[in-house]
Design a protein around this motif. Structure first.
Motif, mmCIF file in Angstrom:
data_model
loop_
_atom_site.group_PDB
_atom_site.id
_atom_site.type_symbol
_atom_site.label_atom_id
_atom_site.label_comp_id
_atom_site.label_asym_id
_atom_site.label_seq_id
_atom_site.Cartn_x
_atom_site.Cartn_y
_atom_site.Cartn_z
ATOM 1 N N ILE A 172 0.844 -1.185 0.000
ATOM 2 C CA ILE A 172 0.000 0.000 0.000
ATOM 3 C C ILE A 172 0.884 1.243 0.000
ATOM 4 N N LEU A 173 0.592 2.180 -0.872
ATOM 5 C CA LEU A 173 1.311 3.450 -0.904
ATOM 6 C C LEU A 173 0.813 4.344 0.223
ATOM 7 N N VAL A 197 14.464 -0.548 3.355
ATOM 8 C CA VAL A 197 13.333 -1.186 4.022
ATOM 9 C C VAL A 197 13.666 -1.398 5.490
ATOM 10 N N GLU A 198 12.647 -1.289 6.334
ATOM 11 C CA GLU A 198 12.812 -1.561 7.756
ATOM 12 C C GLU A 198 11.507 -2.091 8.318
ATOM 13 N N LYS A 199 11.580 -2.654 9.514
ATOM 14 C CA LYS A 199 10.396 -3.211 10.155
ATOM 15 C C LYS A 199 9.380 -2.117 10.437
ATOM 16 N N ASP A 200 8.122 -2.403 10.184
ATOM 17 C CA ASP A 200 7.056 -1.455 10.472
ATOM 18 C C ASP A 200 6.873 -1.359 11.987
ATOM 19 N N PRO A 201 7.061 -0.181 12.584
ATOM 20 C CA PRO A 201 6.918 -0.060 14.041
ATOM 21 C C PRO A 201 5.505 -0.337 14.524
ATOM 22 N N GLU A 202 4.533 -0.271 13.631
ATOM 23 C CA GLU A 202 3.146 -0.532 14.016
ATOM 24 C C GLU A 202 2.769 -2.004 13.896
ATOM 25 N N GLU A 261 3.909 -10.388 13.267
ATOM 26 C CA GLU A 261 3.381 -9.934 11.982
ATOM 27 C C GLU A 261 4.527 -9.545 11.059
ATOM 28 N N GLN A 262 4.508 -10.062 9.837
ATOM 29 C CA GLN A 262 5.540 -9.771 8.838
ATOM 30 C C GLN A 262 5.118 -8.539 8.043
ATOM 31 N N GLN A 263 5.502 -7.378 8.541
ATOM 32 C CA GLN A 263 5.075 -6.126 7.927
ATOM 33 C C GLN A 263 6.235 -5.133 7.950
ATOM 34 N N TRP A 264 6.487 -4.482 6.812
ATOM 35 C CA TRP A 264 7.642 -3.600 6.681
ATOM 36 C C TRP A 264 7.257 -2.283 6.018
ATOM 37 N N ILE A 265 8.138 -1.292 6.226
ATOM 38 C CA ILE A 265 8.034 -0.014 5.525
ATOM 39 C C ILE A 265 9.120 0.019 4.457
ATOM 40 N N LEU A 266 8.711 0.214 3.219
ATOM 41 C CA LEU A 266 9.628 0.290 2.084
ATOM 42 C C LEU A 266 9.697 1.729 1.595
ATOM 43 N N TYR A 267 10.909 2.238 1.430
ATOM 44 C CA TYR A 267 11.124 3.561 0.852
ATOM 45 C C TYR A 267 11.752 3.397 -0.533
ATOM 46 N N SER A 268 11.275 4.160 -1.489
ATOM 47 C CA SER A 268 11.820 4.113 -2.839
ATOM 48 C C SER A 268 12.185 5.527 -3.286
ATOM 49 N N GLY A 269 13.419 5.695 -3.742
ATOM 50 C CA GLY A 269 13.889 6.985 -4.241
ATOM 51 C C GLY A 269 14.028 6.955 -5.748
ATOM 52 N N LYS A 319 6.742 6.159 0.155
ATOM 53 C CA LYS A 319 6.699 5.314 1.346
ATOM 54 C C LYS A 319 5.587 4.294 1.175
ATOM 55 N N TRP A 320 5.948 3.003 1.332
ATOM 56 C CA TRP A 320 5.006 1.920 1.116
ATOM 57 C C TRP A 320 4.923 1.041 2.371
ATOM 58 N N LYS A 321 3.785 0.442 2.587
ATOM 59 C CA LYS A 321 3.637 -0.588 3.614
ATOM 60 C C LYS A 321 3.518 -1.926 2.896
ATOM 61 N N VAL A 322 4.442 -2.839 3.185
ATOM 62 C CA VAL A 322 4.463 -4.156 2.541
ATOM 63 C C VAL A 322 4.224 -5.211 3.611
ATOM 64 N N SER A 323 3.247 -6.075 3.378
ATOM 65 C CA SER A 323 2.888 -7.107 4.353
ATOM 66 C C SER A 323 2.952 -8.482 3.714
ATOM 67 N N ASP A 324 3.556 -9.405 4.409
ATOM 68 C CA ASP A 324 3.575 -10.805 3.987
ATOM 69 C C ASP A 324 2.616 -11.551 4.902
ATOM 70 N N THR A 325 1.345 -11.488 4.542
ATOM 71 C CA THR A 325 0.268 -11.994 5.401
ATOM 72 C C THR A 325 -0.717 -12.800 4.566
ATOM 73 N N PRO A 326 -1.698 -13.447 5.186
ATOM 74 C CA PRO A 326 -2.764 -14.098 4.424
ATOM 75 C C PRO A 326 -3.487 -13.079 3.551
ATOM 76 N N PRO A 327 -4.218 -13.523 2.545
ATOM 77 C CA PRO A 327 -4.910 -12.605 1.638
ATOM 78 C C PRO A 327 -5.633 -11.488 2.367
ATOM 79 N N ALA A 328 -5.502 -10.278 1.832
ATOM 80 C CA ALA A 328 -6.046 -9.094 2.489
ATOM 81 C C ALA A 328 -7.555 -9.040 2.360
#
Length: 407
Positions: A40-41, A342-347, A352-360, A368-377
């Motif tokens: 998610i952006l 990329v770093e671990k999502d503090p929230e 939970e496998q969830q990260w914050i991805l930054y792209s320049g 800034k993106w939120k990337v989650s490796d979870t069951p289907p959303a």
């Protein structure tokens, strides 16, 4: 994701895969999209002062480097601090404790330290090579080597742009790679240059430091090489181990999985090759999701993210059997994606496998993106995800951009 083996692919030119045939090649990218990964952006950081060339993030702080020569620090998507190098656009950033190391177009490494009293104040504590080491080294004629245009230069100084920086796990050694075809090793405690290795026949575009003293380099000459480090007294000595890949198109990016078990290599033809460490007899394979050059790679958990000159970011998931499955493609940038962090999502909740991805990007923005490796959303998130995953690749055309690509 289409990833069929071809004798014309870079994979077939690797000495690690000389035994493979079209029928037995271990190319393991699934055609099925992995819906367990969502992206998610969250927003954009835009400051009209130059292209974004480098990123580093840790503990909620994001460092950005651009051709404005400024290093900006962001916190909660707001500008937190800024410090300026005055010379040489910022090609690379790494974080080493309370110190920030930046590599520049002018061939120098600058070391910055945050104040213990004021976390918005940064001061430069060193420029590598240091003046003391430079003067001491310049006295002896044997310390001069041939540089560009047949000029004599000191071996401790890069005489072309620094392309990337690396750090050993214990942060005792700093690595710098350059377009001058070398990589250099620096002692972190006193910033002394310990060694310079002429590694390739063309610009070194990428370097990553592995475990057990291994160092991997990728070059515009189309090769990926492995080096083995040995400590010798107060110095180091790097020995050439082997060439993993030799191809016509340039190697433009390298990354290791978090546990160093997989090495990834991006190239100017849009292909990402990968190897499983400890199994040199079986090349892992390759994935194709980009139409133009892969400019950056980053890994987290079982995910691989690749940024490209085609303005897209592909997300791949590594399965337990070693297969790499396409998971998502992020398409919000309007210019080439030059760097990722990329770093671990503090929230994220525990487990939970969830990260914050930054792209320049060269569009002068950071996403800034939120990337989650979870069951289907949920359906809501699936609908949102479709708004950024607008060009899921099923088959792409590869365009070679030349064997002398430097980034």
């Amino acid at each position: 994701m289409a990833a069929e083996y071809s004798e014309n692919e870079p994979l077939s030119k690797s000495p690690w895969s000389s035994h493979l045939t079209a029928a037995s090649a271990s190319v393991s990218s699934s055609r099925t999209k992995d819906e367990s990964v969502s992206a998610i952006l969250l927003g954009s950081l835009i400051r009209e002062e130059g292209h974004i060339y480098s990123l580093a993030s840790r503990d909620g702080l994001l460092y950005t480097g651009s051709d404005s020569k400024n290093i900006r620090v962001w916190k909660n998507q707001k500008e937190h601090a800024v410090f300026k190098s005055h010379s040489g656009l910022v090609k690379a950033i790494i974080i080493a404790g309370r110190e920030i190391l930046t590599g520049h177009q002018d061939g120098r490494i600058r070391v910055w330290k945050v104040s213990e009293k004021n976390n918005t104040a940064y001061r430069r504590v060193a420029t590598l090579p240091t003046l003391k080491n430079y003067i001491k080294c310049s006295i002896r004629p044997k310390n001069y080597v041939e540089g560009r245009r047949n000029r004599s230069v000191l071996w401790i100084k890069h005489h072309d742009a620094i392309s990337c920086l690396g750090l050993t796990k214990d942060a005792s050694l700093i690595y710098s790679a350059s377009w001058d075809k070398t990589f250099k090793v620096w002692k972190a405690s006193n910033f002394k240059c310990l060694e310079s290795v002429t590694a390739h026949d063309d610009a070194v575009n990428a370097l990553v430091v592995g475990t057990d003293g291994l160092v991997f380099t990728g070059s515009a000459d189309g090769t990926v090489k492995v080096w083995r480090r040995e400590v010798q007294g107060k110095g180091t000595k790097h020995f050439f181990s082997q060439t993993l890949l030799k191809q016509e198109c340039a190697v433009t990016a390298l990354a290791l999985s978090p546990d160093s078990s997989y090495l990834y290599c991006g190239s100017s033809d849009g292909v990402v090759n990968y190897w499983e460490q400890g199994k040199p007899e079986s090349h892992g394979g390759f994935v194709r999701g980009h139409k133009l050059a892969v400019l950056c790679l980053v890994t987290v958990g079982n995910l691989l993210m690749s940024g490209s000159a085609d303005m897209a970011i592909c997300v791949w998931k590594r399965l337990e059997n070693g297969e790499h499955r396409f998971a998502s493609i992020l398409t919000s940038h309007t210019g080439p994606v030059k760097c990722l962090s990329v770093e671990k999502d503090p929230e994220a909740t525990k487990g939970e496998q969830q990260w914050i991805l930054y792209s320049g990007s060269l569009d002068k923005s950071v996403k800034k993106w939120k990337v989650s490796d979870t069951p289907p959303a949920t359906a809501h998130n699936q609908q949102h995800r479709r708004s950024v995953d607008t060009c899921y690749p099923t088959a792409v055309s590869i365009r070679k951009m030349g064997s002398r690509t430097v980034i």
